[in-house]
Design an enzyme around this catalytic site. Structure first.
Site, mmCIF file in Angstrom:
data_model
loop_
_atom_site.group_PDB
_atom_site.id
_atom_site.type_symbol
_atom_site.label_atom_id
_atom_site.label_comp_id
_atom_site.label_asym_id
_atom_site.label_seq_id
_atom_site.Cartn_x
_atom_site.Cartn_y
_atom_site.Cartn_z
ATOM 1 N N CYS A 113 0.881 -1.162 0.000
ATOM 2 C CA CYS A 113 0.000 0.000 0.000
ATOM 3 C C CYS A 113 0.915 1.207 0.000
ATOM 4 C CB CYS A 113 -0.826 0.018 1.262
ATOM 5 S SG CYS A 113 -1.757 -1.482 1.521
ATOM 6 N N LYS A 136 3.261 -2.848 -8.078
ATOM 7 C CA LYS A 136 4.609 -2.665 -8.615
ATOM 8 C C LYS A 136 5.684 -3.010 -7.583
ATOM 9 C CE LYS A 136 7.458 -1.233 -11.788
ATOM 10 N NZ LYS A 136 7.669 -2.283 -12.808
ATOM 11 N N HIS A 190 10.400 -35.912 -19.596
ATOM 12 C CA HIS A 190 10.238 -36.395 -18.216
ATOM 13 C C HIS A 190 8.849 -36.070 -17.678
ATOM 14 C CE1 HIS A 190 14.413 -37.516 -18.182
ATOM 15 N NE2 HIS A 190 14.720 -36.314 -18.617
ATOM 16 N N ARG A 211 1.978 1.241 -6.186
ATOM 17 C CA ARG A 211 2.189 0.323 -5.061
ATOM 18 C C ARG A 211 0.915 -0.433 -4.678
ATOM 19 N NH1 ARG A 211 6.631 1.888 -1.931
ATOM 20 N NH2 ARG A 211 5.646 0.957 -0.143
ATOM 21 N N GLU A 264 10.914 -15.632 -17.906
ATOM 22 C CA GLU A 264 10.547 -14.211 -17.883
ATOM 23 C C GLU A 264 9.418 -13.928 -18.885
ATOM 24 O OE1 GLU A 264 10.788 -11.733 -16.145
ATOM 25 O OE2 GLU A 264 10.363 -10.038 -17.441
ATOM 26 N N GLU A 287 1.091 -12.492 -16.274
ATOM 27 C CA GLU A 287 0.867 -11.275 -15.509
ATOM 28 C C GLU A 287 -0.088 -10.303 -16.205
ATOM 29 O OE1 GLU A 287 4.216 -8.501 -13.322
ATOM 30 O OE2 GLU A 287 4.677 -9.340 -15.257
ATOM 31 N N ASN A 303 0.810 0.567 5.757
ATOM 32 C CA ASN A 303 1.352 -0.298 4.711
ATOM 33 C C ASN A 303 2.103 -1.418 5.414
ATOM 34 O OD1 ASN A 303 2.597 -1.451 2.429
ATOM 35 N ND2 ASN A 303 4.385 -0.115 2.681
ATOM 36 N N GLY A 304 1.727 -2.651 5.140
ATOM 37 C CA GLY A 304 2.402 -3.774 5.772
ATOM 38 C C GLY A 304 1.388 -4.794 6.250
ATOM 39 N N TRP A 344 -3.620 -2.098 -1.398
ATOM 40 C CA TRP A 344 -3.551 -3.348 -2.148
ATOM 41 C C TRP A 344 -3.893 -4.417 -1.136
ATOM 42 C CZ3 TRP A 344 -0.490 -7.834 -2.093
ATOM 43 C CH2 TRP A 344 -0.540 -8.595 -3.275
ATOM 44 N N LYS A 391 5.453 -12.672 -18.165
ATOM 45 C CA LYS A 391 4.782 -11.530 -18.792
ATOM 46 C C LYS A 391 3.386 -11.920 -19.284
ATOM 47 C CE LYS A 391 6.869 -8.890 -17.554
ATOM 48 N NZ LYS A 391 8.191 -8.964 -16.979
HETATM 49 C C1 AGP Z 1 7.612 -8.395 -13.100
HETATM 50 O O1 AGP Z 1 6.928 -8.066 -14.233
HETATM 51 C C2 AGP Z 1 6.942 -8.221 -11.829
HETATM 52 N N1 AGP Z 1 6.139 -7.120 -11.756
HETATM 53 C C3 AGP Z 1 7.604 -8.738 -10.572
HETATM 54 O O2 AGP Z 1 7.899 -10.072 -10.788
HETATM 55 C C4 AGP Z 1 8.860 -8.015 -10.025
HETATM 56 O O3 AGP Z 1 9.940 -8.206 -10.867
HETATM 57 C C5 AGP Z 1 9.153 -8.544 -8.614
HETATM 58 O O4 AGP Z 1 8.069 -8.246 -7.783
HETATM 59 C C6 AGP Z 1 10.413 -8.007 -8.026
HETATM 60 O O5 AGP Z 1 10.396 -6.623 -7.897
HETATM 61 P P1 AGP Z 1 11.713 -5.794 -7.675
HETATM 62 O O6 AGP Z 1 12.555 -5.965 -8.882
HETATM 63 O O7 AGP Z 1 11.255 -4.378 -7.485
HETATM 64 O O8 AGP Z 1 12.384 -6.349 -6.456
#
Ligand code: AGP
Length: 624
Positions: A2, A619, A519, A27, A496, A503, A113-114, A87, A500
Site C-alpha cells: 500500500c 509494482k 520427463h 504500489r 521471464e 501477468e 502499509n504492511g 492493495w 509476462k
Molecule cells: C515483473 O513483471 C513483476 N512485476 C515482478 O515479478 C517483479 O519483478 C518482482 O516483484 C520483483 O520486484 P523488484 O525488482 O522491485 O524487487
C-alpha cells in the site's frame, strides 16, 4: 504494497495528499482514503473502493451533497492529514476495508502499509474488552490499541506501548482529535521517509510522493517513530530514545513524463529499452571511478571472489538466472541465483569469499530486503543492483550499482529487466578484467555488443509489428494455455517471457527447460496448447533444442519459435517464427526481449486487460 502519505504544515493539504498518492498508486490501487484534522479540530475522512480517481469522485459527490454541515464540522480539508492507497492483504477491497481505520469513537485515524501478523489475537482481546470493529483488516487493531493507550499515557509512551504489541511489518500514519497538532509516523520493515521543507513536513512510503515539494529527505530507520507537529519533528527508537537520522539530499528525481502518446506505460517502456541500454553503457563507462566507489569492493576482493550469489524475486530473479551465465562464462566465477522468498527460510550457510548481489528494480521488495538483512547480519559482503537510488536496499547493502532504466510505471517489468541484463553483462566483464582474464579492449567490445543488441531489440519489434497486430496476436489470443520452453540461457528468458503472459494477459503458461519435456510435460502436447520455444546460439544447445522441437511436432504440437537467422532447420519446423540476427550467444535473450514483450502486450490488449495495472498485483511488493 500500500502507500501512505501525510502532511503537516500551514497549507490546506488535501489536494497535495491526493497528488502524492496518485504518484504512488503503482504500489497498490484497489482502494483509497483520506483523513484530516479540519478547521474545527474534528477528524474528517473519506474512503472508497478504487483508486484516487474514484476517491476524487466520492469527494466531489459528498461536497455537492447536503452532507457538509454548515458548522464546518465535516469539512474535508486541513493542515494535518493522512492518505492511503491500498492493495488488499486482509479483507477484500470494499469501502469499509479501505483505509483509514478508526477507533470506537472515530476520533483516531490510522493508515498502514504492511501486515500486522498477530492481529487476530489482538482483535479478540480488544473485542473482549468491548472494542467494536467494523472492517476485516489487520490495520484496525492499531486504531483500537492506540485508543486505549492515549487514555492514560503521553503521546510518546502511547506509541511505544502500541509498537511493543505489534508483530509484523508496518509503516503507520496516525492522527487523532486528542492531539490535533500531531502527525505520528511509525516504521518497522516497511519503508517510510520524511520530506522536510522550509515550513512543512511530508511523510510518505516513497520520496516520489513529494519530490516536487522538497529534496530534503529523512529516511526513518527501522523500528523508529516520529512525532511531527508543525515543522517540528522528533524521531525516537523503540527504546524511547531520541535519535537524529540525517537529512539527505534526494538526487533521484523522476518527474512523470506521462505516456508520451502511447496507449499504455508498458508500451512506452518497451520502446524505451534501446535508450536504456545506451544509457546503462554510457553511465557505467563514463563514471567508472564513481561507480567503483559505490560498489565498495576492492580489486583485491574481486580477485579473491570464489562465488557470486544473486538473489531476487520475479523478473529480477530471472535477470539473476541469466546473469549466472555471464558470470560463469565471462568471469569464470561459480555463480548461483536464489529466489529471495526461498532463500530467507532455508538453512543459512555463510560462504567464504562470496559476494551476494541483490537484484531489485524497486530496492524495496520485502523478501529481497530481508534476505539482504540476513546476509548483512552474518557479515557477508552485499551489493544492491537496484533502479531506485533512494531505496532501502541501496542504503543498506555494503555497495550498490544503479541501473539506468528511469522510472518504470507499468507493473510488468520491461525496461528494468533490460537494464539489469545490460548492467550484469558489464559487471561480469569488470570482474573478468580485475581477475586479469580479459583486456580493456574486451570491455569496449562488450559495450559495442550491447549497443548492437539494443538496436536489434528495437528493430525486431518494427519488423514484426504489423504482422503481430494484424494476424499473429489475434490468432493466439484465443488460446487458454501455453507451454514455454528454453534451454541453457534461453530457459530463464522463457521464464521471464512466461511471467509476462501470465501477468498481463492472465493466460496460463507452464514453462520448462526443454530437456525436461520427455520427463513429463510431453504428455501435455496437443494442437490446443501452443509451444513457444526460445532458441540459443550455442551450437550444441541449438542441436538439442532442435531435437526438442521435433518431439513437439511429432506429437502434433503447435510450435512458435524465436530463432536466429541461420537456424534453418528449426525455422522450417515452426508454425510461427520470429527470426533474429546473430549476436554474441550470451546476448540472445536481450535481443528477443522487446519482441516477446510486444507480442504479449498485443494479446493482453485484445483481451482488454488493464495492462499497466494487472489485477491482484502491485509494482512494489513491500510485504511478504
Ligand atoms: C515483473 O513483471 C513483476 N512485476 C515482478 O515479478 C517483479 O519483478 C518482482 O516483484 C520483483 O520486484 P523488484 O525488482 O522491485 O524487487
Amino acid at each position: 504494497m500500500c502507500s501512505v502519505v501525510g502532511y503537516s504544515g500551514p497549507r490546506l493539504c488535501r489536494q497535495m495528499i491526493l497528488e502524492g498518492l496518485s504518484r504512488l498508486e503503482y504500489r497498490g490501487y484497489d482502494s483509497s482514503g483520506f483523513a484530516c484534522i479540519n478547521a474545527t479540530s474534528k477528524l474528517a475522512s473519506v474512503k472508497t473502493q478504487g483508486g484516487i480517481q474514484q476517491l476524487n469522485l466520492k469527494i466531489a459527490t459528498q461536497e455537492m451533497g447536503v452532507s457538509i454541515s454548515s458548522s464546518g464540522e465535516n469539512n474535508l480539508d486541513g493542515t494535518l492529514a493522512i492518505g492511503h492507497t491500498r492493495w488488499s492483504t486482509h479483507g477484500v477491497s470494499t469501502d469499509t476495508n479501505a483505509h483509514p481505520h478508526f477507533d470506537c469513537h472515530k476520533s483516531i485515524a490510522v493508515v498502514h502499509n504492511g501486515i500486522i501478523e498477530n492481529f487476530v489475537l489482538l482483535k479478540e482481546k480488544l473485542q473482549l474488552a468491548g472494542h467494536h470493529f467494523v472492517s476485516q483488516t489487520d490495520t484496525e487493531v492499531v486504531a483500537h490499541l492506540f485508543e486505549d493507550e492515549i487514555k492514560t499515557k503521553s503521546l510518546e509512551k502511547a506509541v511505544l506501548s502500541v509498537v511493543t504489541k505489534l508483530q509484523g511489518a508496518y509503516a503507520l500514519l496516525i492522527i487523532s482529535e486528542k492531539y490535533p497538532d500531531y502527525l505520528i509516523a511509525v516504521r518497522k520493515s516497511s519503508p517510510l521517509c520524511l520530506g522536510v521543507a522550509d515550513k512543512e513536513i511530508f511523510v510518505a512510503s516513497d520520496v516520489t510522493a513529494f519530490t516536487d515539494k522538497t529534496d530534503q529527505v529523512v529516511f526513518l530507520p527501522d523500528e523508529s517513530f516520529v512525532l511531527i507537529s508543525g515543522t517540528d519533528y522528533h524521531v525516537y527508537n523503540y527504546f524511547g530514545e531520541r535519535i537524529y537520522p540525517p537529512v539527505q539530499k534526494n538526487t533521484c528525481i523522476w518527474l512523470s513524463e506521462g505516456k508520451s502518446g502511447y496507449e499504455h506505460y508498458m508500451l512506452k517502456e518497451i520502446y524505451e529499452q534501446k535508450r536504456v541500454i545506451i544509457d546503462t553503457v554510457n553511465f557505467l563507462r563514463g563514471n567508472t571511478a564513481a561507480v567503483m566507489q559505490q560498489l565498495n569492493i576492492s580489486p583485491e576482493t574481486v580477485q579473491d571472489i570464489q562465488n557470486i550469489h544473486f538473489i531476487g524475486c520475479g523478473t529480477s530473479w530471472h535477470a539473476g538466472l541469466i546473469g549466472e551465465y555471464f558470470m560463469q562464462e565471462i568471469a569464470q566465477v561459480a555463480t548461483q541465483s536464489f529466489l529471495a522468498s526461498e532463500f530467507r527460510y532455508k538453512k543459512f550457510f555463510s560462504y567464504p569469499r562470496t559476494l551476494t548481489i541483490i537484484i531489485s528494480q524497486s530496492g524495496e521488495t520485502a523478501d529481497s530486503l530481508e534476505a539482504l538483512r540476513l546476509l548483512s547480519a552474518s557479515k557477508q559482503p552485499t551489493v544492491a543492483l537496484a533502479n531506485v537510488a533512494s531505496s532501502s536496499m541501496v542504503r543498506e547493502a555494503d555497495g550498490f550499482l544503479l541501473t539506468q532504466a528511469g522510472q518504470e510505471i507499468a507493473v510488468a517489468s520491461t525496461k528494468a529487466f533490460t537494464s539489469q541484463i545490460a548492467a550484469l553483462y558489464i559487471f561480469a566483464h569488470w570482474v573478468a578484467h580485475s581477475k586479469g582474464l580479459i583486456t580493456n579492449k574486451a570491455i569496449a567490445r562488450a559495450h559495442e555488443e550491447l549497443f548492437v543488441a539494443g538496436e536489434i531489440l528495437e528493430n525486431s519489434i518494427e519488423r514484426y509489428k504489423f504482422d503481430i497486430v494484424a494476424r499473429i496476436a489475434p490468432y493466439y489470443a484465443k488460446y487458454k494455455n501455453f507451454i514455454f520452453l528454453g534451454r541453457h540461457i534461453s530457459f530463464p528468458f522463457a521464464l521471464e517471457a512466461a511471467l509476462k503472459l501470465k501477468e498481463i494477459a492472465y493466460i496460463f503458461v507452464d514453462c520448462y527447460p526443454a530437456g525436461e519435456l520427455k520427463h513429463g510435460p510431453l504428455a501435455l502436447i496437443d494442437a490446443q496448447t501452443p509451444v513457444v520455444l526460445f532458441s540459443c546460439l550455442d551450437e550444441v544447445i541449438y542441436k538439442k533444442l532442435y531435437g526438442n522441437a521435433q518431439e513437439v511436432k511429432a506429437r502434433s504440437g503447435h510450435l512458435i519459435v524465436f530463432a536466429f537467422e541461420h537456424q534453418k532447420d528449426l525455422i522450417a519446423l515452426a508454425d510461427t517464427v520470429f527470426i533474429f540476427p546473430k549476436v554474441n550467444p550470451l546476448l540472445a535473450p536481450l535481443v528477443m526481449t522487446g519482441l516477446v514483450q510486444f507480442f504479449v502486450y498485443q494479446i493482453a490488449l485484445l483481451l482488454e486487460r488493464p495492462i499497466d495495472r494487472p489485477r491482484n498485483l502491485a509494482k512494489s511488493v513491500t510485504v511478504e
